[in-house]
Design a protein around this motif. Structure first.
Motif, PDB file in Angstrom:
ATOM      1  N   VAL A 146       0.902  -1.166   0.117  1.00  0.00           N
ATOM      2  CA  VAL A 146       0.118  -0.040  -0.361  1.00  0.00           C
ATOM      3  C   VAL A 146       0.719   1.273   0.473  1.00  0.00           C
ATOM      4  CG1 VAL A 146      -1.768   1.565   1.467  1.00  0.00           C
ATOM      5  CG2 VAL A 146      -1.719  -1.020   0.979  1.00  0.00           C
ATOM      6  N   ARG A 147       1.095   2.111  -0.892  1.00  0.00           N
ATOM      7  CA  ARG A 147       1.294   3.085  -0.991  1.00  0.00           C
ATOM      8  C   ARG A 147       0.696   4.594  -0.039  1.00  0.00           C
ATOM      9  NH1 ARG A 147       0.884   4.194  -6.002  1.00  0.00           N
ATOM     10  NH2 ARG A 147      -0.364   6.011  -5.695  1.00  0.00           N
ATOM     11  N   ILE A 148       1.278   4.725   0.492  1.00  0.00           N
ATOM     12  CA  ILE A 148       0.844   5.720   1.934  1.00  0.00           C
ATOM     13  C   ILE A 148       1.434   7.517   1.357  1.00  0.00           C
ATOM     14  CG2 ILE A 148       0.645   7.144   3.833  1.00  0.00           C
ATOM     15  CD1 ILE A 148      -0.103   3.704   4.344  1.00  0.00           C
ATOM     16  N   TRP A 149       0.003   8.212   1.504  1.00  0.00           N
ATOM     17  CA  TRP A 149       0.063   9.618   1.015  1.00  0.00           C
ATOM     18  C   TRP A 149       1.474  10.573   0.881  1.00  0.00           C
ATOM     19  CZ3 TRP A 149       1.063  13.658   3.521  1.00  0.00           C
ATOM     20  CH2 TRP A 149       1.344  13.701   5.192  1.00  0.00           C
ATOM     21  N   ASP A 150       2.098   9.481   1.585  1.00  0.00           N
ATOM     22  CA  ASP A 150       3.838  10.373   1.858  1.00  0.00           C
ATOM     23  C   ASP A 150       4.718   9.296   1.436  1.00  0.00           C
ATOM     24  OD1 ASP A 150       3.219   8.099   3.863  1.00  0.00           O
ATOM     25  OD2 ASP A 150       4.244   9.226   5.353  1.00  0.00           O
ATOM     26  N   LEU A 151       4.368   8.832   1.170  1.00  0.00           N
ATOM     27  CA  LEU A 151       5.585   7.683  -0.048  1.00  0.00           C
ATOM     28  C   LEU A 151       6.148   6.835   0.200  1.00  0.00           C
ATOM     29  CD1 LEU A 151       7.197  10.469  -2.522  1.00  0.00           C
ATOM     30  CD2 LEU A 151       5.258   9.427  -2.992  1.00  0.00           C
ATOM     31  N   ARG A 152       4.914   6.458   2.019  1.00  0.00           N
ATOM     32  CA  ARG A 152       5.505   5.277   2.378  1.00  0.00           C
ATOM     33  C   ARG A 152       5.485   4.036   1.674  1.00  0.00           C
ATOM     34  NH1 ARG A 152       4.360   5.408   8.538  1.00  0.00           N
ATOM     35  NH2 ARG A 152       2.547   7.507   7.377  1.00  0.00           N
ATOM     36  N   ARG A 153       6.018   3.115   2.274  1.00  0.00           N
ATOM     37  CA  ARG A 153       5.120   1.831   1.964  1.00  0.00           C
ATOM     38  C   ARG A 153       4.530   0.829   2.887  1.00  0.00           C
ATOM     39  NH1 ARG A 153       5.632   4.685  -1.626  1.00  0.00           N
ATOM     40  NH2 ARG A 153       6.328   4.223  -4.061  1.00  0.00           N
ATOM     41  N   LEU A 154       3.205   0.300   2.892  1.00  0.00           N
ATOM     42  CA  LEU A 154       2.430   0.071   4.004  1.00  0.00           C
ATOM     43  C   LEU A 154       2.412  -1.823   2.786  1.00  0.00           C
ATOM     44  CD1 LEU A 154       1.910  -0.679   6.912  1.00  0.00           C
ATOM     45  CD2 LEU A 154      -0.852   0.008   5.980  1.00  0.00           C
ATOM     46  N   ILE A 155       3.306  -2.599   4.024  1.00  0.00           N
ATOM     47  CA  ILE A 155       3.132  -4.069   4.012  1.00  0.00           C
ATOM     48  C   ILE A 155       2.426  -4.962   4.494  1.00  0.00           C
ATOM     49  CG2 ILE A 155       4.362  -6.157   3.450  1.00  0.00           C
ATOM     50  CD1 ILE A 155       5.710  -3.667   1.153  1.00  0.00           C
ATOM     51  N   VAL A 156       1.273  -5.236   3.876  1.00  0.00           N
ATOM     52  CA  VAL A 156       0.129  -6.181   4.671  1.00  0.00           C
ATOM     53  C   VAL A 156      -0.306  -7.099   3.776  1.00  0.00           C
ATOM     54  CG1 VAL A 156      -2.491  -5.850   5.533  1.00  0.00           C
ATOM     55  CG2 VAL A 156      -1.437  -3.850   5.203  1.00  0.00           C
ATOM     56  N   PRO A 157      -0.058  -8.603   5.143  1.00  0.00           N
ATOM     57  CA  PRO A 157      -0.633  -9.964   4.377  1.00  0.00           C
ATOM     58  C   PRO A 157      -1.979  -9.920   3.444  1.00  0.00           C
ATOM     59  CG  PRO A 157       0.287  -9.935   6.844  1.00  0.00           C
ATOM     60  CD  PRO A 157      -0.022  -8.087   6.553  1.00  0.00           C
ATOM     61  N   LEU A 158      -1.764 -10.938   2.884  1.00  0.00           N
ATOM     62  CA  LEU A 158      -3.028 -10.973   2.186  1.00  0.00           C
ATOM     63  C   LEU A 158      -4.325 -11.527   3.371  1.00  0.00           C
ATOM     64  CD1 LEU A 158      -1.809 -12.944  -0.995  1.00  0.00           C
ATOM     65  CD2 LEU A 158      -3.184 -10.388  -0.646  1.00  0.00           C
ATOM     66  N   THR A 159      -3.462 -11.678   3.904  1.00  0.00           N
ATOM     67  CA  THR A 159      -5.044 -12.849   5.281  1.00  0.00           C
ATOM     68  C   THR A 159      -5.558 -11.607   5.340  1.00  0.00           C
ATOM     69  OG1 THR A 159      -3.106 -13.051   6.553  1.00  0.00           O
ATOM     70  CG2 THR A 159      -4.152 -14.776   5.309  1.00  0.00           C
ATOM     71  N   TYR A 160      -4.822 -10.760   5.663  1.00  0.00           N
ATOM     72  CA  TYR A 160      -5.657  -9.234   6.905  1.00  0.00           C
ATOM     73  C   TYR A 160      -6.486  -8.816   5.596  1.00  0.00           C
ATOM     74  CZ  TYR A 160      -5.830  -4.030   7.734  1.00  0.00           C
ATOM     75  OH  TYR A 160      -6.644  -3.574   9.412  1.00  0.00           O
ATOM     76  N   PHE A 161      -7.028  -8.936   4.647  1.00  0.00           N
ATOM     77  CA  PHE A 161      -8.367  -7.949   3.962  1.00  0.00           C
ATOM     78  C   PHE A 161      -9.200  -8.953   3.506  1.00  0.00           C
ATOM     79  CE2 PHE A 161      -3.842  -5.779   2.267  1.00  0.00           C
ATOM     80  CZ  PHE A 161      -4.955  -5.214   2.435  1.00  0.00           C
ATOM     81  N   ILE A 162      -9.156 -10.556   3.912  1.00  0.00           N
ATOM     82  CA  ILE A 162      -9.976 -11.364   4.509  1.00  0.00           C
ATOM     83  C   ILE A 162     -10.521 -11.569   5.849  1.00  0.00           C
ATOM     84  CG2 ILE A 162     -10.276 -13.736   4.365  1.00  0.00           C
ATOM     85  CD1 ILE A 162     -10.073 -12.416   1.970  1.00  0.00           C
TER      86      ILE A 162
END
Length: 366
Positions: A227-243
């Motif tokens: 996930v590209r945050i608005w201040d250009l950071r990157r948030l790494i999230v496991p796929l299972t989080y969205f489920i």
């Protein structure tokens, strides 16, 4: 004379033939991809990345095939060495064919996605197709790699290796169960990827809010989402989080969105004048999509009124800029026209000393 010379000099003939087939392979590769490059330049709709994805594996296939054809012409080569070289060349061709098939998958993806532009204003369908193709592409590549490894095992003529390969394939089911148990998170992420591709809770370029962070879905891998945050950071999230967890998706059905800007003013300010000024600010702005623009009194307190400015835009980025514009210009207009209408705090000073009503107040004289 030249034929006799070549006949009596076997090594020279082998080297000559080797150089000839290399030149032939390079010429054939150059002509073929030169034609394809020209076709792509003439027809922009054919820009599928054939040169980018297929040029190098095709060159490897041409080159190794020519080496395999020249191998029998090498004189005085031991049988064991010739067999080892032939086996190596065959394995290299199989690996190159697998590389070529993976390139074909990328070309097929590029050809199918040309009709779906992520930069379009209404790109819901494009984001859906891009997300599905990205996930399925990775699955197909993994399948091709497994098949290619199996083909490499079957290139050996040794029955023992064939038997070992057969036993390895027969035990694949048991091995998969063991791996699934040992790598539970990997298996769950893989299944979550299938669920995401089919049910589409997120797509490429979706605007989401995760753990209080606003950003866009930049990449969906087989194990995690970037996930590209608005201040250009990157948030790494496991796929299972969205489920397994709740999150906000601002572009689930469409990209347009409404946003609010709150103002806190004194009771003395006329609300209708503020409403007209909001329309004067929002309507000419290119950030407004022409849908929603309104001002309402949403709360009253003992000190101020809460006014909500509700505006809509084509996407969340433009809506954020529009809300900032509303706050700035509405505050400036209030400063110029109703400077006393900002919230004020009223208080009265009361003496804490007891006062006797019968005692006259003494006045001091200079």
């Amino acid at each position: 004379m030249i034929a006799d010379f070549l006949h009596h000099h076997d090594w020279f003939f082998a080297i000559f033939l080797f150089c000839g087939v290399i030149v032939f392979a390079n010429i054939a590769h150059y002509v073929l991809f030169r034609v394809l490059r020209r076709k792509e330049a003439e027809n922009r709709a054919m820009g599928w990345g054939v040169q980018r994805y297929l040029s190098h594996p095709a060159r490897a296939i041409f080159f190794i095939t020519c080496l395999l054809l020249v191998l029998p012409t090498i004189p005085d080569l031991p049988a064991g060495l010739e067999s080892a070289l032939r086996q190596g060349f065959i394995m290299a061709i199989v690996a190159s064919l697998g590389w070529f098939v993976i390139g074909c998958i990328y070309v097929f993806q590029a050809a199918m996605l040309r009709r779906y532009d992520l930069k379009a204003e209404n790109n819901v369908q494009a984001r859906r197709v891009h997300t599905q193709f990205q996930l399925f592409r990775r699955m197909l590549i993994a399948f091709v790699v497994v098949v290619d490894i199996g083909a490499l095992l079957w290139t050996f003529n040794d029955p023992r290796i064939w038997h070992y390969g057969s036993g390895l394939l027969a035990s694949a089911g048991v091995a998969s169960l063991i791996l699934a148990t040992a790598a539970k998170s990997t298996a769950s992420n893989f299944l979550a990827g299938l669920q995401i591709a089919l049910t589409e809770p997120i797509r490429i370029d979706d605007v989401v809010v995760i753990q209080g962070e606003w950003g866009r879905i930049e990449e969906i891998n087989s194990a995690y989402v970037v996930v590209r945050i608005w201040d250009l950071r990157r948030l790494i999230v496991p796929l299972t989080y969205f489920i397994e967890n709740s999150f906000q998706n601002w572009t689930r059905e469409a990209a347009d969105i409404m946003g609010t800007a709150f103002l806190y003013v004194d009771y003395s300010i006329p609300v209708e004048a503020l409403r007209k000024q909001l329309n004067a600010i929002v309507h000419p702005s290119p950030l407004w999509n022409g849908d929603v623009c309104g001002l309402q009194v949403t709360n009253l307190s003992e000190r101020s009124m809460e006014l909500r400015c509700l505006v809509s835009s084509r996407n969340s980025s433009e809506n954020f800029d529009l809300r900032c514009l509303v706050r700035e210009q509405m505050t400036a207009w209030i400063q110029q026209n109703y400077p006393a209408a900002f919230p004020t705090t009223r208080f009265a000073a009361v003496s804490e000393l007891p006062i006797d009503p019968q005692q006259p107040i003494q006045q001091e004289h200079p």
